[in-house]
Design a protein around this motif. Structure first.
Motif, mmCIF file in Angstrom:
data_model
loop_
_atom_site.group_PDB
_atom_site.id
_atom_site.type_symbol
_atom_site.label_atom_id
_atom_site.label_comp_id
_atom_site.label_asym_id
_atom_site.label_seq_id
_atom_site.Cartn_x
_atom_site.Cartn_y
_atom_site.Cartn_z
ATOM 1 N N HIS A 109 0.832 -1.198 0.000
ATOM 2 C CA HIS A 109 0.000 0.000 0.000
ATOM 3 C C HIS A 109 0.870 1.252 0.000
ATOM 4 C CE1 HIS A 109 -3.002 -2.871 1.947
ATOM 5 N NE2 HIS A 109 -3.574 -2.514 0.822
ATOM 6 N N LEU A 110 1.926 1.234 0.799
ATOM 7 C CA LEU A 110 2.843 2.378 0.844
ATOM 8 C C LEU A 110 3.531 2.573 -0.498
ATOM 9 C CD1 LEU A 110 4.166 4.541 2.676
ATOM 10 C CD2 LEU A 110 5.965 2.872 3.163
ATOM 11 N N ARG A 111 3.901 1.475 -1.151
ATOM 12 C CA ARG A 111 4.521 1.562 -2.472
ATOM 13 C C ARG A 111 3.559 2.216 -3.473
ATOM 14 N NH1 ARG A 111 7.575 -2.853 -6.208
ATOM 15 N NH2 ARG A 111 8.812 -3.087 -4.339
ATOM 16 N N SER A 112 2.288 1.844 -3.414
ATOM 17 C CA SER A 112 1.301 2.427 -4.319
ATOM 18 C C SER A 112 1.166 3.932 -4.078
ATOM 19 C CB SER A 112 -0.056 1.752 -4.128
ATOM 20 O OG SER A 112 0.039 0.366 -4.418
ATOM 21 N N MET A 113 1.162 4.331 -2.791
ATOM 22 C CA MET A 113 1.059 5.754 -2.467
ATOM 23 C C MET A 113 2.270 6.526 -2.978
ATOM 24 S SD MET A 113 -0.360 5.347 1.397
ATOM 25 C CE MET A 113 -1.602 4.095 1.703
ATOM 26 N N MET A 114 3.436 5.901 -2.923
ATOM 27 C CA MET A 114 4.632 6.556 -3.442
ATOM 28 C C MET A 114 4.512 6.781 -4.942
ATOM 29 S SD MET A 114 8.631 5.293 -3.294
ATOM 30 C CE MET A 114 8.284 3.757 -4.162
ATOM 31 N N LEU A 115 3.989 5.810 -5.682
ATOM 32 C CA LEU A 115 3.821 5.964 -7.120
ATOM 33 C C LEU A 115 2.811 7.066 -7.439
ATOM 34 C CD1 LEU A 115 3.817 2.202 -8.210
ATOM 35 C CD2 LEU A 115 5.646 3.881 -8.534
ATOM 36 N N TRP A 116 1.734 7.136 -6.660
ATOM 37 C CA TRP A 116 0.766 8.211 -6.858
ATOM 38 C C TRP A 116 1.410 9.570 -6.578
ATOM 39 C CZ3 TRP A 116 -3.173 7.768 -9.741
ATOM 40 C CH2 TRP A 116 -3.955 6.609 -9.768
ATOM 41 N N ALA A 117 2.260 9.642 -5.548
ATOM 42 C CA ALA A 117 2.950 10.894 -5.224
ATOM 43 C C ALA A 117 3.859 11.321 -6.378
ATOM 44 C CB ALA A 117 3.750 10.739 -3.935
ATOM 45 N N CYS A 118 4.490 10.336 -7.027
ATOM 46 C CA CYS A 118 5.363 10.648 -8.165
ATOM 47 C C CYS A 118 4.550 11.273 -9.305
ATOM 48 C CB CYS A 118 6.070 9.390 -8.652
ATOM 49 S SG CYS A 118 7.339 8.787 -7.522
ATOM 50 N N ASP A 119 3.334 10.807 -9.500
ATOM 51 C CA ASP A 119 2.463 11.394 -10.526
ATOM 52 C C ASP A 119 1.985 12.797 -10.126
ATOM 53 O OD1 ASP A 119 2.591 9.366 -12.337
ATOM 54 O OD2 ASP A 119 0.589 8.571 -11.971
ATOM 55 N N ARG A 120 1.799 13.006 -8.835
ATOM 56 C CA ARG A 120 1.179 14.241 -8.343
ATOM 57 C C ARG A 120 2.167 15.411 -8.236
ATOM 58 N NH1 ARG A 120 -0.283 12.333 -3.603
ATOM 59 N NH2 ARG A 120 1.300 13.339 -2.325
ATOM 60 N N LEU A 121 3.413 15.111 -7.893
ATOM 61 C CA LEU A 121 4.387 16.159 -7.569
ATOM 62 C C LEU A 121 5.342 16.424 -8.728
ATOM 63 C CD1 LEU A 121 5.093 14.886 -3.970
ATOM 64 C CD2 LEU A 121 3.888 17.000 -4.562
ATOM 65 N N PRO A 122 5.860 17.653 -8.836
ATOM 66 C CA PRO A 122 6.785 17.987 -9.928
ATOM 67 C C PRO A 122 8.070 17.161 -9.856
ATOM 68 C CG PRO A 122 5.983 19.980 -8.829
ATOM 69 C CD PRO A 122 5.547 18.826 -7.993
ATOM 70 N N ALA A 123 8.579 16.791 -11.008
ATOM 71 C CA ALA A 123 9.775 15.948 -11.077
ATOM 72 C C ALA A 123 10.988 16.637 -10.460
ATOM 73 C CB ALA A 123 10.058 15.562 -12.527
ATOM 74 N N ASN A 124 11.125 17.962 -10.675
ATOM 75 C CA ASN A 124 12.299 18.645 -10.133
ATOM 76 C C ASN A 124 12.249 18.737 -8.609
ATOM 77 O OD1 ASN A 124 10.197 20.432 -10.042
ATOM 78 N ND2 ASN A 124 11.271 22.130 -11.037
ATOM 79 N N TYR A 125 11.053 18.716 -8.040
ATOM 80 C CA TYR A 125 10.917 18.680 -6.573
ATOM 81 C C TYR A 125 11.347 17.315 -6.040
ATOM 82 C CZ TYR A 125 8.522 18.289 -2.049
ATOM 83 O OH TYR A 125 8.219 18.063 -0.728
ATOM 84 N N LEU A 126 10.866 16.253 -6.670
ATOM 85 C CA LEU A 126 11.197 14.896 -6.217
ATOM 86 C C LEU A 126 12.666 14.544 -6.436
ATOM 87 C CD1 LEU A 126 8.037 13.007 -7.516
ATOM 88 C CD2 LEU A 126 8.566 13.606 -5.146
ATOM 89 N N ALA A 127 13.333 15.293 -7.294
ATOM 90 C CA ALA A 127 14.738 15.007 -7.587
ATOM 91 C C ALA A 127 15.692 15.650 -6.582
ATOM 92 C CB ALA A 127 15.087 15.491 -8.997
ATOM 93 N N GLN A 128 15.169 16.469 -5.653
ATOM 94 C CA GLN A 128 16.031 17.141 -4.672
ATOM 95 C C GLN A 128 16.700 16.110 -3.762
ATOM 96 O OE1 GLN A 128 16.557 20.547 -4.616
ATOM 97 N NE2 GLN A 128 15.388 20.457 -6.518
ATOM 98 N N GLU A 129 18.020 16.135 -3.713
ATOM 99 C CA GLU A 129 18.762 15.121 -2.955
ATOM 100 C C GLU A 129 18.612 15.277 -1.448
ATOM 101 O OE1 GLU A 129 22.797 15.013 -4.204
ATOM 102 O OE2 GLU A 129 22.339 14.372 -6.259
ATOM 103 N N ASP A 130 18.367 16.492 -0.962
ATOM 104 C CA ASP A 130 18.305 16.717 0.485
ATOM 105 C C ASP A 130 16.865 16.865 0.984
ATOM 106 O OD1 ASP A 130 17.866 19.067 -0.848
ATOM 107 O OD2 ASP A 130 19.086 20.315 0.491
#
Length: 555
Positions: free
Chosen positions: A395-416
């Motif tokens: 379930h947590l894995r599914s939520m992570m995939l949904w978050a990837c669709d929802r949030l901007p790629a450059n935000y999710l790419a931030q290393e810190d």
């Protein structure tokens, strides 16, 4: 409930915020509004957890991993006709050159390998015992496809790598019971021929589930699998055979038990020690001891399909985070039926659709900082929400995939930003529980939490609220758990708990001879012969003299 609030101390001689030299405001650390935790501290804790969770393996351990894999694959089917589809998940070792012990082209790395093998590299390890046990399960009753294709996933079923129910699984703990865990999907039926008509009967099932009818198959296939089917007689006199997940799982367990019993009657030098074989619902769990390592294999009999199911077709019409990073052909190359039923489904007939093969591809597009946050969050919830069974790591894995669709790629790419991602995953999970809604990523109309009662979801939501109030403390607990597991593993290695069997390259001879000589030799050969096919044969009666082949040359 902890309600922490930051208190800023005044600086400078004046009382105003702009007092002091130049009127500059004092630098203030970034805080989590809900808990008051410092984001910098949470990032450091997540990094520490990742350091301990992603162990570094030396060449000796890597060779033991591959010896165990050789044993499992060789037992199941005939190596020259089998193909491994590995999952490049978590980097764990410097051993970078093995691709597959089973004959077949592999262009991606094996789980536990730091880097993928080079395209065209077909490096194989063929231990002597593999020749003698080759294809014993397939030979038993010829049910398994001779030319088969497995999916090997890093992490056991309990880690949520596949959407399976965890209620019937015995509890295994890393450090206490095993050192490394894998999930292997083994097709009992491989339906890759586009000319073979297939009937997925979803009339009796909840979304994301189906019955599988064999009525359009040839007589030979029906005759072969008749004892693993439920039979339905129609009014018009016709008979329909439905492929039964429970009966297939029973057959699979019985077959492997027979083969392992035969193998253990005549153990050979270098062969893994079978420490445990258990049937957990429709899953077969095997723990193997090789040298100083214990490997848990959760083996799942599945039905494998090429292409994409019509019920998930609308998902392809939407925009996704992986668009432009990988091709649609890579994502929709195939799917599975796994032996699990819906909450109200009929266990003997109902299978669950699984997109594990697609998830392997999607994981390539997820940033390392988000993956670190996911692993840390999973470690926290896997124990906290274990009773009663309601939320699984899938379930947590599914939520992570949904978050990837929802949030901007450059935000999710931030290393810190790992701390922000961790807090966001906890928030998402709590939101899903309170609303009793967690859509399947590939079939969004399927709500994976629909069956839960209000009492259960509120209990787990309150537990998550305590985590959200003090995430640093729960991270420290997770770190202590993984450190304790690592200490147990090291202690068992020192005591030689599994050294009753020699390591794959040890002959028990001269104790002064280096144990890693074969690994070093192979590493040297792969380095000196990039892109070439390299095979090694080890005679179980004389492991001091391995034979190598590079392309068509033997020495």
């Amino acid at each position: 409930m902890k309600m922490a609030a930051p208190v800023a101390s005044k600086t400078g001689s004046g009382s105003g915020s702009g007092s002091g030299s130049g009127g500059h405001k004092p630098a203030f650390p970034e805080l989590d509004f809900r808990s008051g935790a410092r984001i910098e501290e949470l990032n450091k804790l997540i990094q520490e957890f990742s350091k301990h969770e992603q162990r570094e393996y030396d060449d000796q351990r890597a060779l033991e991993i591959h010896t165990a894999k050789d044993f499992i694959f060789s037992m199941l089917a005939l190596p020259p006709l089998s193909t491994l589809i590995p999952e490049p998940l978590r980097p764990r070792t410097s051993w970078t050159h093995w691709s597959s012990a089973v004959r077949g082209d592999v262009s991606e790395g094996f789980p536990g390998v730091n880097a993928p093998a080079q395209a065209g590299d077909k490096t194989h390890l063929s231990s002597g015992f593999c020749v003698n046990i080759s294809g014993m399960v397939q030979k038993l009753d010829q049910k398994l496809p001779v030319a088969n294709e497995y999916l090997l996933l890093s992490g056991g079923v309990r880690e949520g790598v596949v959407d399976l129910d965890l209620d019937e699984l015995n509890v295994y703990a890393r450090g206490t019971d095993y050192d490394m865990d894998f999930t292997l999907l083994v097709p009992a039926l491989k339906l890759h021929d586009r000319n073979q008509p297939v009937t997925l009967d979803m009339r009796h099932s909840a979304l994301c589930h189906s019955w599988l009818s064999l009525r359009l198959f040839d007589e030979g296939t029906i005759s072969k699998w008749k004892d693993c089917c439920t039979i339905v007689d129609h009014i018009n006199g016709a008979t329909n055979y439905f492929f039964s997940p429970t009966k297939v799982a029973d057959w699979f367990y019985d077959s492997i038990s027979i083969v392992l019993s035969e193998i253990q009657k005549k153990p050979q030098r270098g062969m893994p020690k079978v420490e445990k074989v258990e049937k957990n619902g429709t899953i077969l769990s095997i723990i193997l001891g090789v040298g100083s390592s214990r490997m848990l294999y959760d083996i799942v009999p599945v039905v494998s399909f090429k292409g994409w199911p019509a019920v998930a077709q609308s998902w392809l019409m939407e925009n996704h985070f992986w668009d432009g990073k990988i091709t649609e052909e890579e994502v929709i190359s195939g799917f599975y039926l796994v032996p699990a039923c819906s909450h109200k489904g009929k266990k003997d007939n109902e299978w669950r659709l699984s997109f594990a093969r697609s998830e392997v591809q999607l994981k390539k597009c997820i940033s390392s900082s988000l993956m670190q946050a996911y692993q840390a969050c999973k470690a926290i919830i896997i124990k906290l929400l274990s009773r009663p069974k309601a939320i699984s790591p899938y379930h947590l894995r599914s939520m992570m995939l949904w978050a990837c669709d929802r949030l901007p790629a450059n935000y999710l790419a931030q290393e810190d930003y790992a701390a922000h991602f961790l807090l966001g995953l906890i928030d998402d999970l709590q939101h899903c529980l309170v609303n009793k809604m967690c859509p399947n990523y590939f079939i969004p109309q399927c709500n994976m939490l629909e069956h839960l009662c209000e009492e259960t979801v509120m209990l787990h939501a309150r537990k998550l609220s305590s985590v959200r109030s003090d995430p640093a403390e729960h991270l420290r607990t997770a770190i202590e758990h993984v450190k304790a597991a690592n200490r147990l593993t090291l202690e068992l290695q020192r005591r030689g708990s599994t050294t009753s069997i020699p390591s794959p390259q040890s002959d028990g001879g001269d104790p002064n001879q280096p144990d890693d000589r074969l690994a070093k030799k192979l590493q040297q050969l792969v380095t000196e012969n990039p892109g070439k096919s390299i095979s090694v044969f080890i005679n179980p009666d004389d492991v001091t003299r391995p034979h190598f082949r590079i392309d068509d040359k033997f020495f």
